[in-house]
Write a protein that holds these residues in place. Structure first.
Motif, PDB file in Angstrom:
ATOM      1  N   GLU A   1      12.434 -45.067  10.869  1.00 29.37           N
ATOM      2  CA  GLU A   1      13.041 -44.017  11.689  1.00 29.37           C
ATOM      3  C   GLU A   1      14.522 -43.879  11.334  1.00 29.37           C
ATOM      4  O   GLU A   1      15.199 -44.878  11.056  1.00 29.37           O
ATOM      5  N   PRO A   2      15.051 -42.651  11.339  1.00 31.12           N
ATOM      6  CA  PRO A   2      16.478 -42.444  11.041  1.00 31.12           C
ATOM      7  C   PRO A   2      17.369 -43.152  12.051  1.00 31.12           C
ATOM      8  O   PRO A   2      17.034 -43.292  13.228  1.00 31.12           O
ATOM      9  N   VAL A   3      18.512 -43.639  11.564  1.00 31.72           N
ATOM     10  CA  VAL A   3      19.497 -44.312  12.407  1.00 31.72           C
ATOM     11  C   VAL A   3      20.797 -43.522  12.351  1.00 31.72           C
ATOM     12  O   VAL A   3      21.222 -43.094  11.282  1.00 31.72           O
ATOM     13  N   SER A   4      21.424 -43.331  13.503  1.00 32.62           N
ATOM     14  CA  SER A   4      22.677 -42.549  13.555  1.00 32.62           C
ATOM     15  C   SER A   4      23.861 -43.431  13.196  1.00 32.62           C
ATOM     16  O   SER A   4      24.704 -43.758  14.033  1.00 32.62           O
ATOM     17  N   VAL A   5      23.904 -43.836  11.928  1.00 31.44           N
ATOM     18  CA  VAL A   5      24.993 -44.659  11.413  1.00 31.44           C
ATOM     19  C   VAL A   5      25.560 -43.975  10.178  1.00 31.44           C
ATOM     20  O   VAL A   5      24.812 -43.630   9.258  1.00 31.44           O
ATOM     21  N   GLU A   6      26.870 -43.764  10.159  1.00 33.02           N
ATOM     22  CA  GLU A   6      27.496 -43.157   8.998  1.00 33.02           C
ATOM     23  C   GLU A   6      27.852 -44.222   7.981  1.00 33.02           C
ATOM     24  O   GLU A   6      28.470 -45.219   8.295  1.00 33.02           O
ATOM     25  N   ARG A   7      27.427 -44.014   6.722  1.00 34.16           N
ATOM     26  CA  ARG A   7      27.736 -44.934   5.645  1.00 34.16           C
ATOM     27  C   ARG A   7      28.646 -44.268   4.634  1.00 34.16           C
ATOM     28  O   ARG A   7      28.680 -43.045   4.497  1.00 34.16           O
TER      29      ARG A   7
ATOM     30  N   ILE B   1      18.879 -54.072  10.049  1.00 31.75           N
ATOM     31  CA  ILE B   1      18.637 -53.921   8.615  1.00 31.75           C
ATOM     32  C   ILE B   1      18.397 -52.445   8.348  1.00 31.75           C
ATOM     33  O   ILE B   1      17.483 -51.837   8.930  1.00 31.75           O
ATOM     34  N   LEU B   2      19.220 -51.877   7.488  1.00 31.24           N
ATOM     35  CA  LEU B   2      19.137 -50.454   7.168  1.00 31.24           C
ATOM     36  C   LEU B   2      18.494 -50.285   5.801  1.00 31.24           C
ATOM     37  O   LEU B   2      18.845 -50.968   4.838  1.00 31.24           O
ATOM     38  N   PHE B   3      17.540 -49.359   5.726  1.00 29.44           N
ATOM     39  CA  PHE B   3      16.850 -49.042   4.481  1.00 29.44           C
ATOM     40  C   PHE B   3      17.343 -47.680   3.992  1.00 29.44           C
ATOM     41  O   PHE B   3      17.615 -46.771   4.786  1.00 29.44           O
ATOM     42  N   TYR B   4      17.433 -47.550   2.675  1.00 27.30           N
ATOM     43  CA  TYR B   4      17.892 -46.310   2.086  1.00 27.30           C
ATOM     44  C   TYR B   4      16.848 -45.813   1.101  1.00 27.30           C
ATOM     45  O   TYR B   4      16.384 -46.552   0.236  1.00 27.30           O
ATOM     46  N   GLY B   5      16.480 -44.546   1.233  1.00 23.98           N
ATOM     47  CA  GLY B   5      15.516 -43.957   0.322  1.00 23.98           C
ATOM     48  C   GLY B   5      15.821 -42.490   0.116  1.00 23.98           C
ATOM     49  O   GLY B   5      16.849 -41.974   0.555  1.00 23.98           O
TER      50      GLY B   5
END
Length: 403
Positions: A80-86, A154-158
């Protein structure tokens, strides 16, 4: 509560057996074949990954924990999307349980901490043997090993190929997740900080230890391109300047085990790392560092809380300021564990970016003390790890919103 080792738990009138080394037949085969002395006989090569320094042979792993039946993984979890700016601009995702699954249901394990302890035990023992080798190369008192649990997500990026639409035809699995880029996001909600401070500390039977305000000044050392110098500084009594307290080289990670904790609102990182206190600088180098620290100006209006007059953020051709941290932290503990709640305001001079974060961590000095012994009682270490992880699962992986 005070930790009671297994060999001291006995009924009245029965003798207390002394711990003995594990029989040779019970030592895992892979560790029998290792020559631990060799770790201290050659120069280990450390490496940077994503700007973070890892020891040679460092263990890095990720795994999900919580489900009773791994075969149901793809049907019970989703990204699910997370409202965190990277900084990269990528949209991070988090691994969560499907709606309808919650703690206490048949899909979730009753004692997941036992699985976690068994999953990381051999990695921990092997990694600490590497640490002992490094301690033999240098002054043992200068190298400080730390075993710490950190809490966050833990944040996943795809890309679009990993979107929920494509996952309908390509079920989500651990293999796919291991191939995705990941990061550990340590900024926890304020509700979590309040919950730990007001509720969990009492349940964990921890005593208030201290509150500290520290500034960390990160320096690039042009004569040692593989090192970042970290200057730990305190504030003077008149609150007008900072003063040097300790000089360390960059943290080296020896083991990092990240866990997506299904059924919990936060994830867990177990990390073994070392820091080395610098005691071999020349008088000229120490004066250069002190001059840099002395020229810093306290300024609450800037990120990181410190600024330097124009042209004074470097010392000759050797040192240059590359980052600052301003932290305030409260710690609570007992003889076995130490919980730290920290507010951190950081600024990176190289990227001109900063962040403010609320962070929580739990150090395990009791386990480190056992691992530093010449003969390690592995059953005791495993029991201590299981007990600490149980406390973490029961009290430290909730953000407090439902408490």
């Amino acid at each position: 509560m005070a930790y009671i080792p297994p060999h001291r738990r006995h009924t009245e009138g029965s003798p207390s057996p002394k711990p003995t080394p594990a029989p040779e037949s019970l030592i895992p085969a892979f560790r029998k074949n290792l020559n631990f002395k060799s770790f201290g006989e050659h120069k280990r090569k450390e490496k940077y990954l994503g700007g973070i320094l890892y020891a040679h042979g460092a263990v890095m792993k990720w795994f999900p924990v919580g489900l009773t039946d791994d075969s149901q993984f793809s049907s019970l979890v989703s990204l699910e999307p997370v409202s965190v700016e990277r900084k990269s601009g990528e949209k991070p995702l988090s691994l969560v349980l499907m709606r309808g699954c919650s703690e206490g249901t048949n899909e979730l394990m009753d004692e997941p901490w036992l699985l976690v302890a068994k999953s990381v035990m051999e990695d921990l023992l092997l990694s600490f043997q590497h640490v002992k080798g490094a301690m033999e190369e240098s002054n043992m008192d200068e190298l400080k090993p730390t075993l710490v649990a950190r809490f966050g997500r833990i944040l996943f990026y795809g890309n679009s190929a990993n979107s929920q639409e494509s996952l309908k035809s390509n079920p989500l699995g651990e293999t796919m997740l291991r191939q995705m880029k990941k990061s550990f996001y340590t900024n926890v909600p304020l509700s979590y900080m309040e919950y730990i401070r007001n509720v969990a500390v009492e349940k964990l039977d921890l005593e208030y230890v201290e509150e500290k305000e520290l500034y960390y000044v990160k320096l690039l050392d042009n004569l040692r391109s593989d090192s970042t110098v970290s200057c730990k500084c305190t504030v003077t009594k008149d609150h007008q300047k900072i003063q040097l307290y300790k000089i360390e080289v960059n943290q080296v990670r020896n083991m990092v085990a990240d866990m997506s904790c299904l059924g919990k609102s936060l994830d867990l990182r177990l990390m073994l790392h070392t820091k080395k206190i610098i005691t071999t600088l020349s008088d000229e180098e120490i004066n250069g560092v002190k001059n840099l620290i002395g020229s810093a100006v306290l300024d609450s209006e800037v990120k990181g809380g410190l600024r330097w007059p124009f042209g004074e953020d470097s010392s000759g051709s050797q040192y240059a300021v590359i980052g600052v941290w301003h932290t305030t932290a409260k710690s609570y503990g007992n003889s076995s564990i130490r919980f730290k709640l920290r507010h951190a305001d950081r600024f990176d001079f190289r990227s001109s970016t900063g962040e403010v974060a609320q962070e929580a961590s739990l150090k395990m000095p009791g386990i480190v003390s056992q691992l530093r012994k010449q003969v390690i009682d592995e059953s005791l270490v495993l029991k201590m790890l299981e007990d600490n992880l149980r406390l973490i699962w029961d009290h430290c992986l909730s953000d407090g919103s439902s408490s």
